[in-house]
Design a protein around this motif. Sequence first.
Motif, PDB file in Angstrom:
ATOM      1  N   SER A   1       0.848  -1.186   0.000  1.00 33.96           N
ATOM      2  CA  SER A   1       0.000   0.000   0.000  1.00 33.96           C
ATOM      3  C   SER A   1       0.887   1.240   0.000  1.00 33.96           C
ATOM      4  CB  SER A   1      -0.914  -0.004   1.227  1.00 33.96           C
ATOM      5  OG  SER A   1      -0.157   0.100   2.402  1.00 33.96           O
ATOM      6  N   SER A   2       0.268   2.404  -0.049  1.00 32.78           N
ATOM      7  CA  SER A   2       1.038   3.648  -0.086  1.00 32.78           C
ATOM      8  C   SER A   2       1.854   3.865   1.183  1.00 32.78           C
ATOM      9  CB  SER A   2       0.104   4.837  -0.314  1.00 32.78           C
ATOM     10  OG  SER A   2      -0.858   4.893   0.727  1.00 32.78           O
ATOM     11  N   ASP A   3       1.442   3.254   2.295  1.00 29.40           N
ATOM     12  CA  ASP A   3       2.223   3.393   3.525  1.00 29.40           C
ATOM     13  C   ASP A   3       3.233   2.263   3.718  1.00 29.40           C
ATOM     14  OD1 ASP A   3       0.415   1.413   4.050  1.00 29.40           O
ATOM     15  OD2 ASP A   3      -0.270   2.214   5.971  1.00 29.40           O
ATOM     16  N   GLY A   4       3.391   1.405   2.705  1.00 32.06           N
ATOM     17  CA  GLY A   4       4.429   0.381   2.741  1.00 32.06           C
ATOM     18  C   GLY A   4       4.018  -0.959   3.314  1.00 32.06           C
ATOM     19  N   ARG A   5       2.765  -1.091   3.721  1.00 29.72           N
ATOM     20  CA  ARG A   5       2.305  -2.367   4.263  1.00 29.72           C
ATOM     21  C   ARG A   5       1.907  -3.311   3.127  1.00 29.72           C
ATOM     22  NH1 ARG A   5      -2.215  -1.519   8.444  1.00 29.72           N
ATOM     23  NH2 ARG A   5      -3.037  -0.358   6.691  1.00 29.72           N
ATOM     24  N   PRO A   6       2.153  -4.626   3.272  1.00 28.44           N
ATOM     25  CA  PRO A   6       1.744  -5.576   2.237  1.00 28.44           C
ATOM     26  C   PRO A   6       0.222  -5.613   2.083  1.00 28.44           C
ATOM     27  CG  PRO A   6       3.065  -6.658   3.950  1.00 28.44           C
ATOM     28  CD  PRO A   6       2.850  -5.256   4.375  1.00 28.44           C
ATOM     29  N   VAL A   7      -0.233  -5.691   0.851  1.00 28.32           N
ATOM     30  CA  VAL A   7      -1.657  -5.805   0.548  1.00 28.32           C
ATOM     31  C   VAL A   7      -1.834  -6.938  -0.456  1.00 28.32           C
ATOM     32  CG1 VAL A   7      -2.198  -3.378   0.988  1.00 28.32           C
ATOM     33  CG2 VAL A   7      -1.512  -4.081  -1.290  1.00 28.32           C
ATOM     34  N   PRO A   8      -3.044  -7.504  -0.533  1.00 24.01           N
ATOM     35  CA  PRO A   8      -3.281  -8.529  -1.547  1.00 24.01           C
ATOM     36  C   PRO A   8      -3.132  -7.938  -2.939  1.00 24.01           C
ATOM     37  CG  PRO A   8      -5.004  -8.566   0.124  1.00 24.01           C
ATOM     38  CD  PRO A   8      -4.174  -7.342   0.369  1.00 24.01           C
ATOM     39  N   GLY A   9      -2.479  -8.659  -3.808  1.00 23.12           N
ATOM     40  CA  GLY A   9      -2.290  -8.212  -5.176  1.00 23.12           C
ATOM     41  C   GLY A   9      -1.049  -8.845  -5.767  1.00 23.12           C
ATOM     42  N   PRO A  10      -0.865  -8.718  -7.078  1.00 22.69           N
ATOM     43  CA  PRO A  10       0.278  -9.343  -7.720  1.00 22.69           C
ATOM     44  C   PRO A  10       1.593  -8.639  -7.364  1.00 22.69           C
ATOM     45  CG  PRO A  10      -0.960  -8.051  -9.305  1.00 22.69           C
ATOM     46  CD  PRO A  10      -1.744  -8.051  -8.030  1.00 22.69           C
ATOM     47  N   SER A  11       2.650  -9.400  -7.352  1.00 21.52           N
ATOM     48  CA  SER A  11       3.968  -8.824  -7.085  1.00 21.52           C
ATOM     49  C   SER A  11       4.404  -7.981  -8.278  1.00 21.52           C
ATOM     50  CB  SER A  11       4.989  -9.937  -6.824  1.00 21.52           C
ATOM     51  OG  SER A  11       5.118 -10.760  -7.965  1.00 21.52           O
ATOM     52  N   ARG A  12       5.441  -7.183  -8.061  1.00 19.78           N
ATOM     53  CA  ARG A  12       5.964  -6.364  -9.157  1.00 19.78           C
ATOM     54  C   ARG A  12       7.463  -6.571  -9.267  1.00 19.78           C
ATOM     55  NH1 ARG A  12       8.315  -1.420  -7.929  1.00 19.78           N
ATOM     56  NH2 ARG A  12       8.384  -0.959  -5.709  1.00 19.78           N
ATOM     57  N   ILE A  13       7.986  -6.339 -10.442  1.00 23.49           N
ATOM     58  CA  ILE A  13       9.418  -6.499 -10.682  1.00 23.49           C
ATOM     59  C   ILE A  13      10.138  -5.292 -10.117  1.00 23.49           C
ATOM     60  CG2 ILE A  13      11.200  -6.677 -12.458  1.00 23.49           C
ATOM     61  CD1 ILE A  13       9.076  -8.121 -14.184  1.00 23.49           C
ATOM     62  N   VAL A  14      11.145  -5.555  -9.285  1.00 29.00           N
ATOM     63  CA  VAL A  14      11.929  -4.491  -8.676  1.00 29.00           C
ATOM     64  C   VAL A  14      13.177  -4.231  -9.507  1.00 29.00           C
ATOM     65  CG1 VAL A  14      13.168  -3.798  -6.598  1.00 29.00           C
ATOM     66  CG2 VAL A  14      11.098  -5.139  -6.404  1.00 29.00           C
ATOM     67  N   ARG A  15      13.854  -5.315  -9.891  1.00 23.74           N
ATOM     68  CA  ARG A  15      15.091  -5.175 -10.675  1.00 23.74           C
ATOM     69  C   ARG A  15      15.430  -6.513 -11.299  1.00 23.74           C
ATOM     70  NH1 ARG A  15      16.619  -5.900  -5.455  1.00 23.74           N
ATOM     71  NH2 ARG A  15      18.219  -7.468  -5.088  1.00 23.74           N
ATOM     72  N   VAL A  16      16.396  -6.466 -12.222  1.00 19.50           N
ATOM     73  CA  VAL A  16      16.952  -7.681 -12.808  1.00 19.50           C
ATOM     74  C   VAL A  16      18.428  -7.683 -12.510  1.00 19.50           C
ATOM     75  CG1 VAL A  16      17.347  -8.963 -14.943  1.00 19.50           C
ATOM     76  CG2 VAL A  16      15.222  -7.694 -14.650  1.00 19.50           C
ATOM     77  N   ASP A  17      18.889  -8.720 -11.808  1.00 22.31           N
ATOM     78  CA  ASP A  17      20.312  -8.860 -11.469  1.00 22.31           C
ATOM     79  C   ASP A  17      20.980  -9.704 -12.543  1.00 22.31           C
ATOM     80  OD1 ASP A  17      19.921  -7.442  -9.113  1.00 22.31           O
ATOM     81  OD2 ASP A  17      19.583  -9.261  -7.924  1.00 22.31           O
ATOM     82  N   LEU A  18      22.085  -9.192 -13.075  1.00 27.58           N
ATOM     83  CA  LEU A  18      22.849  -9.919 -14.088  1.00 27.58           C
ATOM     84  C   LEU A  18      24.130 -10.472 -13.470  1.00 27.58           C
ATOM     85  CD1 LEU A  18      22.558  -7.516 -17.143  1.00 27.58           C
ATOM     86  CD2 LEU A  18      21.258  -9.608 -16.686  1.00 27.58           C
ATOM     87  N   GLY A  19      24.408 -11.740 -13.768  1.00 26.17           N
ATOM     88  CA  GLY A  19      25.633 -12.356 -13.293  1.00 26.17           C
ATOM     89  C   GLY A  19      26.799 -12.003 -14.221  1.00 26.17           C
ATOM     90  N   GLU A  20      27.928 -12.590 -13.934  1.00 28.71           N
ATOM     91  CA  GLU A  20      29.118 -12.372 -14.752  1.00 28.71           C
ATOM     92  C   GLU A  20      29.002 -13.147 -16.065  1.00 28.71           C
ATOM     93  OE1 GLU A  20      31.714 -10.290 -14.171  1.00 28.71           O
ATOM     94  OE2 GLU A  20      30.488  -9.620 -12.478  1.00 28.71           O
ATOM     95  N   LYS A  21      29.635 -12.627 -17.075  1.00 25.17           N
ATOM     96  CA  LYS A  21      29.673 -13.279 -18.373  1.00 25.17           C
ATOM     97  C   LYS A  21      30.549 -14.517 -18.278  1.00 25.17           C
ATOM     98  CE  LYS A  21      31.100 -12.139 -23.087  1.00 25.17           C
ATOM     99  NZ  LYS A  21      31.582 -11.029 -23.941  1.00 25.17           N
ATOM    100  N   GLN A  22      29.982 -15.683 -18.630  1.00 31.26           N
ATOM    101  CA  GLN A  22      30.712 -16.952 -18.606  1.00 31.26           C
ATOM    102  C   GLN A  22      30.898 -17.441 -20.028  1.00 31.26           C
ATOM    103  OE1 GLN A  22      31.708 -18.360 -15.638  1.00 31.26           O
ATOM    104  NE2 GLN A  22      30.828 -16.603 -14.578  1.00 31.26           N
ATOM    105  N   CYS A  23      32.144 -17.650 -20.441  1.00 34.29           N
ATOM    106  CA  CYS A  23      32.417 -18.086 -21.824  1.00 34.29           C
ATOM    107  C   CYS A  23      33.084 -19.453 -21.838  1.00 34.29           C
ATOM    108  CB  CYS A  23      33.314 -17.079 -22.525  1.00 34.29           C
ATOM    109  SG  CYS A  23      32.546 -15.469 -22.789  1.00 34.29           S
ATOM    110  N   LYS A  24      32.685 -20.260 -22.836  1.00 32.35           N
ATOM    111  CA  LYS A  24      33.334 -21.542 -23.060  1.00 32.35           C
ATOM    112  C   LYS A  24      34.504 -21.320 -23.996  1.00 32.35           C
ATOM    113  CE  LYS A  24      28.935 -23.990 -22.927  1.00 32.35           C
ATOM    114  NZ  LYS A  24      27.991 -24.765 -23.713  1.00 32.35           N
ATOM    115  N   SER A  25      35.581 -22.025 -23.759  1.00 31.73           N
ATOM    116  CA  SER A  25      36.747 -21.829 -24.639  1.00 31.73           C
ATOM    117  C   SER A  25      36.784 -22.838 -25.747  1.00 31.73           C
ATOM    118  CB  SER A  25      38.025 -21.898 -23.865  1.00 31.73           C
ATOM    119  OG  SER A  25      38.025 -22.958 -22.930  1.00 31.73           O
TER     120      SER A  25
END
Length: 109
Positions: free
Chosen positions: A85-109
């Motif tokens: 809610s607007s005061d920061g308390r959890p309310v019923p409803g769908p979650s929302r995307i906060v961020r996308v964390d990217l890992g390190e680039k992994q390459c095969k040789s």
Amino acid sequence: MTIGKSLAVAALMACFCIGTTGLVRAELPPQFTVWQNFAAIAAMRDIPERLGTVDRIERIGVGRFNIHGGNCAILATVVREPAKSSDGRPVPGPSRIVRVDLGEKQCKS
């Protein structure tokens, strides 16, 4: 006597329902959250800059994707938070995307 018991049970159930409404969390069906997560990853500009041309995006778990480009891959994790809610308390409803964390680039040789 049974009417009194019925009223007591009804009152008890009403108290239980009112007391647990703060704990209820209504999430969208999985097919919608998967597509939302995929769209968030596809919209990221960092991925082509770090990886080059993207060959495929592979879902490996809830909110986790491997993004492949050539011989390299990056792990992306979509972080979601419950509806609030607007005061920061959890309310019923769908979650929302906060961020996308990217890992390190992994390459095969």
